[in-house]
Design a protein around this motif. Structure first.
Motif, PDB file in Angstrom:
ATOM      1  N   GLU A 189      20.931   9.842  37.933  1.00 38.64           N
ATOM      2  CA  GLU A 189      20.685   9.971  36.497  1.00 38.64           C
ATOM      3  C   GLU A 189      19.196  10.134  36.267  1.00 38.64           C
ATOM      4  N   LYS A 190      18.835  10.909  35.271  1.00 41.64           N
ATOM      5  CA  LYS A 190      17.438  11.265  35.016  1.00 41.64           C
ATOM      6  C   LYS A 190      16.554  10.018  34.947  1.00 41.64           C
ATOM      7  N   GLY A 191      15.451  10.072  35.662  1.00 43.87           N
ATOM      8  CA  GLY A 191      14.488   8.976  35.654  1.00 43.87           C
ATOM      9  C   GLY A 191      14.665   7.977  36.775  1.00 43.87           C
ATOM     10  N   LYS A 192      15.818   7.990  37.438  1.00 42.15           N
ATOM     11  CA  LYS A 192      16.042   7.064  38.550  1.00 42.15           C
ATOM     12  C   LYS A 192      15.461   7.630  39.848  1.00 42.15           C
ATOM     13  N   LYS A 193      15.187   6.735  40.784  1.00 42.05           N
ATOM     14  CA  LYS A 193      14.735   7.122  42.119  1.00 42.05           C
ATOM     15  C   LYS A 193      15.637   6.410  43.121  1.00 42.05           C
ATOM     16  N   PRO A 194      16.890   6.886  43.260  1.00 44.59           N
ATOM     17  CA  PRO A 194      17.905   6.121  43.987  1.00 44.59           C
ATOM     18  C   PRO A 194      17.949   6.358  45.495  1.00 44.59           C
ATOM     19  N   GLY A 195      17.134   7.275  45.992  1.00 47.40           N
ATOM     20  CA  GLY A 195      17.225   7.639  47.399  1.00 47.40           C
ATOM     21  C   GLY A 195      18.399   8.565  47.652  1.00 47.40           C
ATOM     22  N   LEU A 196      18.378   9.224  48.786  1.00 49.77           N
ATOM     23  CA  LEU A 196      19.431  10.173  49.154  1.00 49.77           C
ATOM     24  C   LEU A 196      20.061   9.759  50.478  1.00 49.77           C
ATOM     25  N   VAL A 197      21.391   9.834  50.530  1.00 49.15           N
ATOM     26  CA  VAL A 197      22.106   9.651  51.779  1.00 49.15           C
ATOM     27  C   VAL A 197      22.845  10.945  52.097  1.00 49.15           C
ATOM     28  N   TYR A 198      22.668  11.403  53.324  1.00 46.35           N
ATOM     29  CA  TYR A 198      23.399  12.574  53.808  1.00 46.35           C
ATOM     30  C   TYR A 198      24.469  12.073  54.765  1.00 46.35           C
ATOM     31  N   ILE A 199      25.722  12.402  54.465  1.00 44.70           N
ATOM     32  CA  ILE A 199      26.854  11.942  55.265  1.00 44.70           C
ATOM     33  C   ILE A 199      27.535  13.159  55.883  1.00 44.70           C
ATOM     34  N   ASN A 200      27.631  13.132  57.207  1.00 53.18           N
ATOM     35  CA  ASN A 200      28.378  14.179  57.905  1.00 53.18           C
ATOM     36  C   ASN A 200      29.223  13.532  58.991  1.00 53.18           C
ATOM     37  N   LYS A 201      29.750  14.315  59.896  1.00 46.70           N
ATOM     38  CA  LYS A 201      30.650  13.769  60.917  1.00 46.70           C
ATOM     39  C   LYS A 201      29.940  12.817  61.874  1.00 46.70           C
ATOM     40  N   GLU A 202      28.596  12.861  61.881  1.00 46.87           N
ATOM     41  CA  GLU A 202      27.833  11.961  62.747  1.00 46.87           C
ATOM     42  C   GLU A 202      27.615  10.588  62.110  1.00 46.87           C
ATOM     43  N   GLY A 203      27.792  10.488  60.783  1.00 45.10           N
ATOM     44  CA  GLY A 203      27.570   9.217  60.091  1.00 45.10           C
ATOM     45  C   GLY A 203      26.717   9.408  58.860  1.00 45.10           C
ATOM     46  N   THR A 224      12.203  11.336  42.179  1.00 48.61           N
ATOM     47  CA  THR A 224      12.804  10.928  40.909  1.00 48.61           C
ATOM     48  C   THR A 224      13.767  12.012  40.424  1.00 48.61           C
ATOM     49  N   VAL A 225      14.918  11.593  39.939  1.00 51.55           N
ATOM     50  CA  VAL A 225      15.924  12.546  39.464  1.00 51.55           C
ATOM     51  C   VAL A 225      15.444  13.200  38.175  1.00 51.55           C
ATOM     52  N   GLU A 226      15.478  14.522  38.162  1.00 54.59           N
ATOM     53  CA  GLU A 226      15.123  15.285  36.968  1.00 54.59           C
ATOM     54  C   GLU A 226      16.367  15.789  36.249  1.00 54.59           C
ATOM     55  N   ALA A 227      17.359  16.272  37.023  1.00 47.80           N
ATOM     56  CA  ALA A 227      18.559  16.830  36.389  1.00 47.80           C
ATOM     57  C   ALA A 227      19.579  17.178  37.466  1.00 47.80           C
ATOM     58  N   MET A 228      20.794  17.453  37.014  1.00 45.01           N
ATOM     59  CA  MET A 228      21.809  18.112  37.835  1.00 45.01           C
ATOM     60  C   MET A 228      22.255  19.334  37.053  1.00 45.01           C
TER      61      MET A 228
END
Length: 380
Positions: free
Chosen positions: A361-375, A29-33
């Motif tokens: 945004e705080k309170g959301k659980k949106p998942g994470l995507v890591y994007i690099n040259k491999e995709g 869950t997002v806490e802050a940036m």
């Protein structure tokens, strides 16, 4: 215990936030940036882009067993006929293909899907809760005399989904303006299901020809499919200008493909009160007819654009990042920041998931995507 994430480029769903660190709870869950210089120790750093999970606004998961079986570049009419002819396989093969395709979406960073359903085949996979779905039970039938019978068939599918999944995640929706009689249309839009509706729109120039003059390739398509079109009357207008005012004012509409939508159609769309989202599926458009929607036109008119993969019957993979790369190839002037917004927060809004997905945004659980040259890679 918190997770601290930093990347070469950190996209929050709206814009890049470089030199900042994303703070997540151990559950994701997002806490802050916060500024990087305030983050302290134990920061995980990634050489590439970190984004909220992708939203696939248009898919046909139940057609995954057709991967590689449908010829490319045939045009829509022949594509549809091939799908009808080849879609029936043993249930075990269909179920296996559905599970494999869902895993592919998850691995590619997709966290939520607007999925077209003509049958109950995907229910058992969706019960596992791997992805969030809005299930569009797609009704069709151009014979007004058969509207009651056709609607009963798709309402049975709707009820099966509601009995097994959250009823709020299910919506009976029209397939396309040319495949739904007026009588069936009225039953669909007045049904109690979700206020969000999806419809295939202007995927081929023949669709507009059909509505404007009842001529063109659809005449032969209906003949070959044994569909009686005597009850249809041309309106002298494009398909969009014919069907769009027929939705109820409170219904949010997801318009899918939009390859042959004109400037006049977009101007017309501004006269309706419905909230509209325009879904682009570039790799499917390339696969079926080697075409692309005029995305600069939609940008110029401040349209709400979202992205979809369509099905493995019309795509080589289920990857929103691959859709973005295809757009960049054809329209290099479109900024990546804008494309990522279509893939995240816009998509979440289009499917009604923006309270949980689409942005850091705080309170959301949106998942994470890591994007690099491999995709693109989903980070659990």
């Amino acid at each position: 215990m918190y997770k601290k994430i930093k990347a070469s480029q950190l996209f929050d769903g709206y814009r890049f936030r470089n030199d900042e660190v994303l703070i997540l709870s151990k559950e994701g869950t997002v806490e802050a940036m916060i500024p990087a210089n305030e983050a302290g120790d134990n920061v995980q750093e990634f050489d590439g882009i970190i984004s909220p999970g992708f939203i696939n606004c248009h898919c046909h998961l139940e057609l995954s067993h057709l991967k590689g079986l449908i010829d490319e570049h045939t045009g829509l009419a022949q594509f549809v006929q091939q799908v009808v002819q080849k879609r029936r396989l043993p249930d075990e093969e269909i179920f296996d293909a559905i599970a494999t395709a869902e895993k592919e979406m998850l691995n590619n960073g997709i966290v939520a899907v607007g999925d077209i359903c003509n049958s109950p085949h995907t229910i058992s996979q969706k019960q596992k809760g791997n992805l969030q779905y809005l299930n569009f039970i797609e009704a069709m039938g151009s014979d007004p005399a058969a509207a009651e019978r056709n609607f009963a068939i798709f309402e049975k599918v709707y009820n099966a989904f509601c009995e097994s999944l959250d009823g709020d995640s299910v919506s009976i929706t029209p397939h396309a303006p040319y495949s739904v009689s007026e009588k069936l249309w009225q039953k669909i839009i007045h049904h109690q299901s979700s206020k969000i509706k999806s419809i295939h729109n202007q995927e081929t120039p023949e669709e507009n020809e059909w509505f404007q003059a009842k001529t063109g390739g659809f005449v032969e398509m209906f003949r070959q499919m044994g569909i009686n079109s005597d009850s249809f009357n041309a309106t002298g207008k494009t398909s969009l200008q014919t069907f769009l005012p027929k939705f109820l004012p409170q219904q949010q509409v997801l318009l899918v493909h939009n390859v042959h939508t004109t400037p006049a159609d977009i101007e017309f769309s501004k006269t309706v009160v419905n909230e509209l989202y325009w879904c682009c599926c570039p790799n499917a458009n390339q696969y079926i007819s080697n075409t692309m929607p005029n995305l600069p036109l939609f940008i110029k008119n401040n349209c709400n654009i979202v992205l979809g993969t369509d099905s493995l019957a019309s795509n080589h993979q289920l990857s929103i990042w691959e859709e973005i790369q295809t757009i960049q190839k054809h329209f290099p002037e479109i900024e990546l920041e804008q494309l990522l917004g279509w893939a995240t927060i816009n998509g979440a809004k289009a499917l009604g998931f923006s309270s949980s997905f689409g942005s850091f945004e705080k309170g959301k659980k949106p998942g994470l995507v890591y994007i690099n040259k491999e995709g693109s890679i989903f980070l659990d």
